[in-house]
Motif scaffolding. Structure first.
Motif, PDB file in Angstrom:
ATOM      1  N   MET A  47       0.822  -1.149   0.000  1.00  0.00           N
ATOM      2  CA  MET A  47       0.000   0.000   0.000  1.00  0.00           C
ATOM      3  C   MET A  47       0.887   1.240   0.000  1.00  0.00           C
ATOM      4  N   PRO A  48       0.568   2.221  -0.844  1.00  0.00           N
ATOM      5  CA  PRO A  48       1.416   3.398  -0.929  1.00  0.00           C
ATOM      6  C   PRO A  48       1.289   4.285   0.299  1.00  0.00           C
ATOM      7  N   GLN A  49       2.369   4.933   0.586  1.00  0.00           N
ATOM      8  CA  GLN A  49       2.403   5.854   1.728  1.00  0.00           C
ATOM      9  C   GLN A  49       1.719   7.154   1.327  1.00  0.00           C
ATOM     10  N   PRO A  50       0.985   7.712   2.207  1.00  0.00           N
ATOM     11  CA  PRO A  50       0.381   9.012   1.898  1.00  0.00           C
ATOM     12  C   PRO A  50       1.471  10.100   1.900  1.00  0.00           C
ATOM     13  N   ILE A  51       1.330  11.097   1.059  1.00  0.00           N
ATOM     14  CA  ILE A  51       2.299  12.196   0.937  1.00  0.00           C
ATOM     15  C   ILE A  51       1.893  13.289   1.894  1.00  0.00           C
ATOM     16  N   ASP A  52       2.863  13.643   2.744  1.00  0.00           N
ATOM     17  CA  ASP A  52       2.615  14.755   3.671  1.00  0.00           C
ATOM     18  C   ASP A  52       3.111  16.028   2.979  1.00  0.00           C
ATOM     19  N   MET A  53       2.199  16.885   2.670  1.00  0.00           N
ATOM     20  CA  MET A  53       2.513  18.102   1.913  1.00  0.00           C
ATOM     21  C   MET A  53       3.478  19.011   2.679  1.00  0.00           C
ATOM     22  N   GLN A  54       3.306  19.191   3.973  1.00  0.00           N
ATOM     23  CA  GLN A  54       4.170  20.067   4.768  1.00  0.00           C
ATOM     24  C   GLN A  54       5.600  19.547   4.794  1.00  0.00           C
ATOM     25  N   THR A  55       5.790  18.245   4.900  1.00  0.00           N
ATOM     26  CA  THR A  55       7.127  17.671   4.951  1.00  0.00           C
ATOM     27  C   THR A  55       7.847  17.844   3.620  1.00  0.00           C
ATOM     28  N   GLU A  56       7.130  17.593   2.527  1.00  0.00           N
ATOM     29  CA  GLU A  56       7.738  17.738   1.204  1.00  0.00           C
ATOM     30  C   GLU A  56       8.093  19.186   0.903  1.00  0.00           C
ATOM     31  N   LEU A  57       7.253  20.140   1.257  1.00  0.00           N
ATOM     32  CA  LEU A  57       7.562  21.566   1.072  1.00  0.00           C
ATOM     33  C   LEU A  57       8.753  21.975   1.933  1.00  0.00           C
ATOM     34  N   GLY A  58       8.858  21.467   3.127  1.00  0.00           N
ATOM     35  CA  GLY A  58       9.984  21.755   4.011  1.00  0.00           C
ATOM     36  C   GLY A  58      11.292  21.238   3.426  1.00  0.00           C
ATOM     37  N   ARG A  59      11.238  20.008   2.848  1.00  0.00           N
ATOM     38  CA  ARG A  59      12.432  19.441   2.234  1.00  0.00           C
ATOM     39  C   ARG A  59      12.875  20.279   1.021  1.00  0.00           C
ATOM     40  N   ALA A  60      11.941  20.689   0.205  1.00  0.00           N
ATOM     41  CA  ALA A  60      12.266  21.492  -0.984  1.00  0.00           C
ATOM     42  C   ALA A  60      12.855  22.839  -0.574  1.00  0.00           C
ATOM     43  N   MET A  61      12.254  23.459   0.455  1.00  0.00           N
ATOM     44  CA  MET A  61      12.766  24.758   0.922  1.00  0.00           C
ATOM     45  C   MET A  61      14.164  24.606   1.524  1.00  0.00           C
ATOM     46  N   MET A  62      14.400  23.495   2.243  1.00  0.00           N
ATOM     47  CA  MET A  62      15.712  23.274   2.844  1.00  0.00           C
ATOM     48  C   MET A  62      16.770  23.070   1.752  1.00  0.00           C
ATOM     49  N   ALA A  63      16.449  22.336   0.714  1.00  0.00           N
ATOM     50  CA  ALA A  63      17.401  22.128  -0.388  1.00  0.00           C
ATOM     51  C   ALA A  63      17.700  23.453  -1.089  1.00  0.00           C
ATOM     52  N   GLU A  64      16.677  24.288  -1.256  1.00  0.00           N
ATOM     53  CA  GLU A  64      16.886  25.602  -1.889  1.00  0.00           C
ATOM     54  C   GLU A  64      17.764  26.491  -1.024  1.00  0.00           C
ATOM     55  N   ARG A  65      17.574  26.449   0.293  1.00  0.00           N
ATOM     56  CA  ARG A  65      18.399  27.247   1.203  1.00  0.00           C
ATOM     57  C   ARG A  65      19.853  26.779   1.176  1.00  0.00           C
ATOM     58  N   ILE A  66      20.052  25.481   1.094  1.00  0.00           N
ATOM     59  CA  ILE A  66      21.415  24.948   1.030  1.00  0.00           C
ATOM     60  C   ILE A  66      22.103  25.408  -0.247  1.00  0.00           C
ATOM     61  N   GLN A  67      21.375  25.365  -1.363  1.00  0.00           N
ATOM     62  CA  GLN A  67      21.954  25.833  -2.631  1.00  0.00           C
ATOM     63  C   GLN A  67      22.269  27.322  -2.572  1.00  0.00           C
TER      64      GLN A  67
END
Length: 110
Positions: free
Chosen positions: A1-21
């Motif tokens: 069964m697929p895992q549900p996507i947590d929108m807040q976690t994914e947005l946080g990860r994307a923002m963190m990667a952008e800040r690192i860059q």
């Protein structure tokens, strides 16, 4: 069964990667600016540094300050000028001859 996507976690990860860059880009830009400043300082130091000219053998001066041959390049007057000056009477007076007052007269009339 697929895992549900947590929108807040994914947005946080994307923002963190952008800040690192962004941080990596700012670090690279800051180091480039530091290198440019160092290069400008080094260039200014090279331009203002006083260098002594190398001594050559031809410019050698004795310890007492005299040249070795002071009259080497002395030119003598051409014969034509000597003859002309003798004819004009400048050298007509002989050594030991009595001088006349005409040579030493000073006109102070007003």
């Amino acid at each position: 069964m697929p895992q549900p996507i947590d929108m807040q976690t994914e947005l946080g990860r994307a923002m963190m990667a952008e800040r690192i860059q962004d941080a990596a880009t700012r670090g690279a830009l800051a180091s480039l600016q530091r290198e440019q400043v160092k290069e400008k300082e080094a260039q200014a130091l090279r331009e203002t540094q006083i260098d002594e000219t190398p001594k050559t053998q031809s410019e050698h001066v004795d310890e007492d300050g005299r040249r070795k041959n002071p009259f080497v390049r002395r030119r003598s007057r051409p014969k034509k000028e000597k003859e002309a000056s003798e004819r004009s009477g400048k050298n007509t007076r002989a050594k030991g001859a009595v001088s006349t007052d005409d040579d030493h007269r000073l006109d102070v009339s007003i």
